[in-house]
Scaffold this motif. Structure first.
Motif, PDB file in Angstrom:
ATOM      1  N   GLY A   3      20.616 -21.686  23.794  1.00 33.48           N
ATOM      2  CA  GLY A   3      20.038 -21.821  22.459  1.00 33.48           C
ATOM      3  C   GLY A   3      20.883 -21.210  21.347  1.00 33.48           C
ATOM      4  N   HIS A  60      15.016 -16.546  24.675  1.00 32.11           N
ATOM      5  CA  HIS A  60      14.371 -15.720  25.693  1.00 32.11           C
ATOM      6  C   HIS A  60      15.408 -15.013  26.562  1.00 32.11           C
ATOM      7  CE1 HIS A  60      15.029 -18.709  28.868  1.00 32.11           C
ATOM      8  NE2 HIS A  60      14.625 -17.796  29.708  1.00 32.11           N
ATOM      9  N   ASP A  61      16.647 -15.512  26.491  1.00 33.40           N
ATOM     10  CA  ASP A  61      17.741 -14.874  27.224  1.00 33.40           C
ATOM     11  C   ASP A  61      19.065 -15.166  26.516  1.00 33.40           C
ATOM     12  OD1 ASP A  61      18.367 -17.512  27.720  1.00 33.40           O
ATOM     13  OD2 ASP A  61      18.266 -17.363  29.896  1.00 33.40           O
ATOM     14  N   ASP A 104      22.833 -16.816  27.449  1.00 33.29           N
ATOM     15  CA  ASP A 104      23.553 -17.552  28.488  1.00 33.29           C
ATOM     16  C   ASP A 104      25.056 -17.562  28.198  1.00 33.29           C
ATOM     17  OD1 ASP A 104      20.984 -18.749  29.655  1.00 33.29           O
ATOM     18  OD2 ASP A 104      20.908 -19.511  27.602  1.00 33.29           O
TER      19      ASP A 104
HETATM   20 MG    MG Z   1      18.846 -19.337  26.859  1.00 31.22          MG
END
Ligand code: MG
Ligand code: DCT
Length: 415
Positions: A223, A232-233, A235
């Protein structure tokens, strides 16, 4: 650019190409022939979808319904809601009447009914009641925990649990190592990562990766690559310019991270070689070696790294992107979910395209490849079924070209 977004020239719809359907001009309420207004493709990979969503009131509602279909493993209805949502997100104008839906692809009966309700009442009663539904609420809450999938969430629900406190206090529940970490840091993880934090994590990862292989590259994807302010994380893709040099990098880098920095990690070995039996099956996206981790990010690093990256605008950005409702924490660190993916250079372009998302964009890229081009696309390669050849690519642009698609920038893939 509005005109570019509605460009008809690359419209290839196998379901209804060339049919004289009626559509509606944004400013008009009467239907006009399709020849007068540009058509919109049924495929997200033929639309430019920025984060400037003009139809949030509808897409928020439809996304909740799509999510609930996923919870109920109702794939067909999930697709109906997800496709309608994605089309609305791509529109450069807001829908203000039902006639404006005419000529738009993927607007089936179910999403139409919701849009109509919202146009009339400003809200959808279906969505409102779903938001109060015990099962939906519990599934949403439980699946937000790192390591908890639908099966576990459903089991907890059927055992009568409704809150995390109840789950944590349960005497006879067994948790995996991942779920234990997920529950331990759930407050931080559910408060989302912001851009400044994502960049700070990137600097840490880069430092330790470079210690192992100086010319390895660490690329922010997911994202944040699409321009999102929160996620949410975080990457990352890691690769090396020399073939094979990436092997061993993950174990070395992870083990060189200071003890206090790593709150949790799990390395999933590559299943690329046929003789290697997949040890853990919870990731089916690709066969790359990867690491799911939770990092302890010190608050001071966020401001410092942000200043390094953005010079003058750094501090401002750090505050602007913070969640408005987030409590000011007394502890000086935050637990952050990080995914690292190790990619051989030959497959890097495909991995980058696959990991950049959005999920719906990826889904439609594969659907378009298969149905329109007789090609199989995944995170490693593109296979032309007619010519029976694997198509190599060094860049994402080359992959779009192989597929006969106009290039869509990462920030236009928020489908
Ligand atoms: Mg992500
Ligand atoms: N992805 C995919 N199919 C999935 C899951 C993920 O194609 N079932 C791809 C698209 C996005 C990328 O992997 C990273 O996944 P997430 O981190 O889940 O998505 P994101 O877009 O980065 O969302 P967030 O900002 O919430 O992390």
């Amino acid at each position: 650019n509005t005109l570019e977004m509605l460009d008809i020239s690359w419209f290839t719809d196998s379901m209804g190409a060339g049919k004289p359907t009626q559509t509606t001009c944004p400013e008009q309420s009467d239907p006009v022939p399709v020849s007068k207004v540009a058509a919109i493709s049924q495929y997200a990979c033929q639309r430019r979808t920025t984060l400037n969503n003009k139809n949030k009131i509808f897409t928020d509602a439809l996304e909740i319904l799509a999510e609930n279909c996923e919870f109920n493993e109702n794939e067909r209805s999930y697709v109906v809601f997800a496709r309608a949502t994605s089309v609305l997100k791509s529109l450069p104008y807001a829908i203000s009447s039902m006639t404006m839906l005419e000529g738009l692809p993927n607007m089936e009966v179910q999403p139409r009914a919701i849009i109509e309700e919202i146009l009339e009442d400003g809200k959808s009663s279906t969505v409102e009641s779903l938001l109060c539904d015990e099962r939906y609420k519990a599934t949403k809450l439980f699946t937000s925990i790192f390591g908890v999938g639908l099966k576990t969430a459903d089991r907890w629900y059927r055992l009568g649990f409704r809150t995390l406190e109840e789950v944590q206090a349960a005497k006879d529940l067994k948790f995996t190592k991942m779920q234990k970490a997920g529950l331990m840091y759930c407050e931080d993880i559910s408060s989302f990562v912001n851009k400044a934090e994502a960049h700070a994590v990137g600097q840490i990862i880069e430092k330790f990766v470079h210690k192992c292989v100086p010319n390895a590259t660490v690329t922010l994807t997911g994202g944040f690559r699409r321009g999102k302010e929160i996620g949410h994380d975080v990457d990352f893709l890691i690769t090396c310019p020399e073939e094979g040099k990436e092997e061993g990098i993950l174990h070395k880098a992870v083990h060189s991270l200071p003890q206090g920095l790593l709150l949790y990690y799990d390395i999933i070995e590559s299943t690329m070689e046929k003789n290697k039996i997949p040890s853990k099956q919870y990731d089916v996206m690709d066969k790359f070696q990867k690491c799911f981790m939770i990092l302890k990010l010190n608050n001071t690093l966020v401001q410092n790294s942000d200043l390094n990256l953005h010079s003058e605008s750094g501090i401002k950005l750090a505050y602007e992107t913070a969640e408005p409702e987030r409590q000011i924490e007394s502890k000086d660190w935050k637990a952050i979910r990080v995914d690292l993916v190790i990619v051989p250079i030959q497959q890097y372009a495909y991995a980058l395209l696959g990991w950049s998302g959005s999920r719906h964009f990826e889904r439609d890229l594969r659907r378009f490849s298969y149905h329109e081009k007789r090609m199989n696309l995944d995170n490693h390669v593109l296979y032309d079924k007619t010519k029976k050849v694997f198509l190599t690519a060094k860049t994402e642009e080359e992959i779009f070209a192989h597929l006969g698609l106009e290039y869509i920038e990462p920030w236009e893939r928020n489908a």
